[in-house]
Design a protein around this motif. Structure first.
Motif, short mmCIF file in Angstrom:
data_model
loop_
_atom_site.label_atom_id
_atom_site.label_comp_id
_atom_site.label_asym_id
_atom_site.label_seq_id
_atom_site.Cartn_x
_atom_site.Cartn_y
_atom_site.Cartn_z
N TYR A 43 27.74 35.44 51.30
CA TYR A 43 27.98 36.67 52.00
C TYR A 43 28.00 37.78 50.82
O TYR A 43 28.77 37.77 49.99
CB TYR A 43 29.09 36.47 52.74
CG TYR A 43 29.51 37.98 53.38
CD1 TYR A 43 28.69 38.37 54.46
CD2 TYR A 43 30.64 38.56 53.03
CE1 TYR A 43 28.85 39.36 54.90
CE2 TYR A 43 31.02 39.78 53.53
CZ TYR A 43 30.11 40.13 54.55
OH TYR A 43 30.58 41.37 55.25
N ARG A 44 26.87 38.40 50.80
CA ARG A 44 26.72 39.70 49.71
C ARG A 44 26.99 39.41 48.57
O ARG A 44 27.15 40.24 47.55
CB ARG A 44 27.94 40.88 50.35
CG ARG A 44 27.72 41.28 51.60
CD ARG A 44 28.68 42.65 51.76
NE ARG A 44 28.31 43.48 53.10
CZ ARG A 44 28.87 44.50 53.38
NH1 ARG A 44 29.37 45.17 52.74
NH2 ARG A 44 28.25 44.93 54.42
N THR A 45 26.65 38.05 48.29
CA THR A 45 26.40 37.71 46.79
C THR A 45 25.07 36.94 46.53
O THR A 45 24.80 36.29 47.45
CB THR A 45 28.01 36.78 46.39
OG1 THR A 45 27.55 35.70 47.18
CG2 THR A 45 29.04 37.63 46.63
N ALA A 46 24.92 36.68 45.18
CA ALA A 46 23.64 35.95 44.80
C ALA A 46 24.03 35.63 43.35
O ALA A 46 24.78 36.30 42.45
CB ALA A 46 22.44 36.32 45.07
N THR A 47 23.49 34.48 42.77
CA THR A 47 23.42 34.06 41.67
C THR A 47 22.08 33.72 41.00
O THR A 47 21.53 33.00 41.80
CB THR A 47 24.56 33.07 41.17
OG1 THR A 47 25.89 33.44 41.44
CG2 THR A 47 24.76 32.42 39.67
N VAL A 48 21.60 34.44 40.20
CA VAL A 48 20.20 33.93 39.43
C VAL A 48 20.36 33.58 38.13
O VAL A 48 21.25 34.10 37.47
CB VAL A 48 19.18 34.87 39.86
CG1 VAL A 48 17.82 34.51 39.13
CG2 VAL A 48 19.11 35.16 41.30
N ASP A 73 18.28 43.05 38.07
CA ASP A 73 17.51 43.78 39.11
C ASP A 73 17.12 42.77 40.34
O ASP A 73 17.15 42.73 41.23
CB ASP A 73 16.13 44.39 38.77
CG ASP A 73 15.58 45.34 39.51
OD1 ASP A 73 16.19 45.83 40.48
OD2 ASP A 73 14.34 45.69 39.79
N VAL A 74 16.37 41.65 39.84
CA VAL A 74 16.10 40.44 40.99
C VAL A 74 17.23 39.85 41.29
O VAL A 74 17.32 39.38 42.60
CB VAL A 74 15.23 39.36 40.10
CG1 VAL A 74 15.98 38.50 39.21
CG2 VAL A 74 14.35 38.74 41.09
N THR A 75 18.40 39.91 40.56
CA THR A 75 19.54 39.37 41.33
C THR A 75 20.04 40.09 42.54
O THR A 75 20.62 39.59 43.62
CB THR A 75 20.80 38.99 40.21
OG1 THR A 75 20.11 38.09 39.09
CG2 THR A 75 21.70 38.11 40.72
N MET A 76 20.07 41.29 42.20
CA MET A 76 20.51 42.38 43.48
C MET A 76 19.46 42.31 44.47
O MET A 76 19.91 42.27 45.63
CB MET A 76 20.45 43.66 42.57
CG MET A 76 20.93 44.87 43.59
SD MET A 76 22.41 44.80 44.14
CE MET A 76 22.44 46.29 45.30
N ASP A 111 25.59 37.20 38.36
CA ASP A 111 26.36 37.45 39.43
C ASP A 111 26.12 38.41 40.29
O ASP A 111 26.68 39.49 39.76
CB ASP A 111 27.57 36.68 39.28
CG ASP A 111 27.53 35.42 38.79
OD1 ASP A 111 27.20 34.45 39.47
OD2 ASP A 111 28.32 35.34 37.62
N ALA A 112 25.55 38.82 41.49
CA ALA A 112 25.50 40.14 42.06
C ALA A 112 26.38 39.94 43.16
O ALA A 112 26.73 39.11 43.88
CB ALA A 112 24.31 40.25 42.70
N GLY A 124 25.29 47.73 44.68
CA GLY A 124 25.82 46.41 44.24
C GLY A 124 26.06 46.69 42.73
O GLY A 124 25.80 47.35 41.94
N ASP A 125 26.61 45.54 42.21
CA ASP A 125 26.88 45.34 40.73
C ASP A 125 26.56 44.23 40.60
O ASP A 125 26.73 43.15 41.18
CB ASP A 125 28.30 45.84 40.17
CG ASP A 125 29.52 44.92 40.75
OD1 ASP A 125 29.36 44.13 41.42
OD2 ASP A 125 30.32 45.27 39.97
N VAL A 126 26.09 43.87 39.17
CA VAL A 126 25.95 42.61 38.61
C VAL A 126 26.47 42.37 37.36
O VAL A 126 26.50 43.20 36.25
CB VAL A 126 24.14 42.50 38.47
CG1 VAL A 126 23.96 40.95 38.11
CG2 VAL A 126 23.51 42.94 39.74
N GLY A 127 27.27 41.26 36.99
CA GLY A 127 27.81 40.79 35.69
C GLY A 127 26.89 39.77 35.09
O GLY A 127 26.44 38.60 36.13
N LEU A 128 26.27 39.80 33.98
CA LEU A 128 25.56 39.03 33.26
C LEU A 128 26.47 38.29 32.37
O LEU A 128 27.08 39.00 31.60
CB LEU A 128 24.33 39.49 32.74
CG LEU A 128 23.45 40.10 33.85
CD1 LEU A 128 23.80 41.62 34.14
CD2 LEU A 128 22.03 40.16 33.11
#
Length: 149
Positions: A43-48, A73-76, A111-112, A124-128
């Protein structure tokens, strides 16, 4: 997770369906022998994951900034499509990244999380981070434009 569909609660597209879409639409980055893979969609998240190889390194033996920016960018994009469905023409309108520390060669996880999901824009934000550690190597904030459906 809905056992019947494989779709995580609160999402409209499964990680497997997103991966298949990305293999078809972005074969340069996803698919057999390619460096990116969808780990999860929630829910409103993704990990690539990026399996950074020699081509992703810069002098000094660290994963390059452009490789990290693409991963963010692709994770968002994956997090967004997990919520709105397979809308290929959703596009980045802004991306800002802060490089925090040099990532070691090897796998990087992104992790987006969608902070705002509106009719026209998503933010959104993404932590790498390196798979080998918990400290962020970069942090990104991105905005996507959502086309009319």
């Amino acid at each position: 997770m809905d056992a019947g569909t494989g779709v995580a609660r609160g999402t409209v597209v499964s990680a497997e369906d997103l991966e298949a879409f990305l293999v078809r639409e972005f074969p340069q980055a996803f698919g057999p022998g390619r460096p990116h893979s969808v780990v999860s969609v929630g829910y409103r998240t993704a990990t690539v994951r990026l399996d950074a190889s020699e081509e992703h390194l810069r002098p000094g033996g660290t994963v390059s900034g452009p490789a990290l920016m693409m991963l963010a960018d692709v994770t968002m994009y994956v997090a967004l499509l997990g919520q709105i469905g397979l809308v290929p023409l959703a596009v980045t309108t802004n991306l800002s990244i802060n490089f925090l520390r040099k990532p070691p060669p090897g796998a990087i996880l992104a992790d987006a999380r969608l902070i705002k999901l509106g009719k026209r824009l998503a933010v959104g934000d993404v932590g790498l981070r390196a798979v080998s550690g918990e400290d962020l190597v970069a942090h990104c904030v991105a905005t996507y434009s959502i086309p009319d459906r």
